[in-house]
Design an enzyme around this catalytic site. Structure first.
Site, PDB file in Angstrom:
ATOM      1  CE  LYS A 111     -26.992  -6.747  10.750  1.00 58.26           C
ATOM      2  NZ  LYS A 111     -28.247  -7.023  10.070  1.00 58.26           N
ATOM      3  CD  GLN A 142     -30.427  -9.952  10.116  1.00 61.43           C
ATOM      4  OE1 GLN A 142     -29.861  -9.074  10.755  1.00 61.43           O
ATOM      5  NE2 GLN A 142     -30.085 -10.224   8.862  1.00 61.43           N
ATOM      6  CG  ASP A 156     -31.478  -2.589   8.154  1.00 69.05           C
ATOM      7  OD1 ASP A 156     -30.226  -2.587   8.075  1.00 69.05           O
ATOM      8  OD2 ASP A 156     -32.142  -3.570   8.517  1.00 69.05           O
TER       9      ASP A 156
END
Ligand code: NAP
Length: 283
Positions: A52, A96, A119
């Site tokens: 990322k 995460q 997300d």
């Protein structure tokens, strides 16, 4: 001959398009910043976080890395998220997953400001998707819609069967296919006659988490297959939820593993970061 849908190439194009948009924002004095928080040092998570960061670098998005120890308390993590929620210079916040067991994952997701929820996991983002309002969409299913559109696969009016009903893949996938006017069926572990259900599909999305589960007995002639699964086999190679070699002569198009859905997830995360600027302006 089946069309192999090349996720690497399509993700590369999307990233290049985003790079241009980020450059335009920069020229207008707007810098986009993504905060990435990792708790603990799970090696798989470290690989994802690193990828990322690299994608951010390529596109021109500033990334802030928060690498927190395993012993980080829930309170400490929530405090960091709260501070990032309040910072005007931070556009996107990503924690995460999975987080260590002593931290409540749902609470963490809910604590992120929905306007920074790149997300797309916050209940407000999922609700917006459900009722057709703008908001962040979970990256993997959003990437699959891009794969289909950019490979000229029509969704409207098609029988779409999604196998899997997880919150991050199956459910948002079904909602997105519905938004594109597909006729959508969601199948799962309790579905009866799965082979018959799957065989109805013009577009079959396999998000099951079982290596090579889908063989040609599940596939209608000429179907388009999207393979979300990703598994490391004993020989070290990767495979999906679909037995690629078994179905390849039956399908009209298919995503390979690796190089299909996988690369799209990060591309769509980057897309969400760029979109966040407009979403935050609409406050
Ligand atoms: P998950 O949360 O484990 O969900 C799996 C789903 O498959 C569940 O809804 C389950 O049904 C269903 N299922 C399991 N066995 C089944 C069976 N025998 N017949 C029918 N349905 C069955 O998995 P996920 O997070 O959605 O991920 C699915 C796969 O995609 C995994 O391999 C994961 O690694 C991969 N993935 C890839 C990406 C990417 O970027 N490429 C992103 C996310 C996930 P129940 O609900 O009834 O249990």
């Amino acid at each position: 001959m089946a069309q192999i849908i090349d996720g690497k190439v399509i993700a590369g194009r999307i990233k290049d398009e985003l790079k241009g948009r980020v450059a335009d924002y920069k020229a207008a004095g707007v810098e986009i910043t993504l905060a990435v928080i990792q708790v603990g040092c799970d090696p798989a998570s470290s690989v994802y976080v690193n990828n990322k960061k690299k994608a951010c670098e390529y596109i021109g998005i500033k990334s802030l890395a928060y690498e927190l120890g395993d012993e980080t308390t829930q309170e400490e993590l929530l405090k960091i998220i709260c501070d990032l929620n309040n910072r005007d210079d931070v556009n996107g916040i990503l924690v995460q997953l999975p987080v260590p067991k002593h931290i409540d994952e749902d609470l963490v997701i809910k604590s992120i400001n929905p306007k920074k929820d790149v997300d797309g996991f916050h209940p407000e983002s999922v609700g917006a998707l459900c009722i057709g309002q703008p908001g962040f969409v979970s990256c993997t299913p959003a990437g699959i819609i891009q794969l289909l559109k950019r490979s000229n696969v029509d969704i409207e009016g098609k029988e779409c069967v999604v196998i899997g009903r997880s919150n991050i893949v199956g459910k948002p996938m079904a909602l997105l296919l519905l938004r594109e006017n597909g006729t959508v069926t969601i199948a799962h572990s309790r579905t009866k006659n799965l082979k018959e259900v799957a065989k109805r599909a013009d577009i079959l999305v396999a998000a099951i988490g079982k290596p090579k589960f889908i063989n040609k007995e599940y596939v209608k002639d000429g179907a388009v297959i999207i393979d979300v699964g990703i598994h490391r086999m004993e020989n070290g190679k990767l495979c999906g939820d679909v037995d690629f070699d078994d179905v390849i002569d039956t399908v009209s198009a298919i995503t390979p593993v690796p190089g299909g859905v996988g690369p799209m997830t990060i591309a769509m995360l980057m897309n969400n970061c760029v979109e966040s600027v407009e979403i935050q302006r609409s406050k």
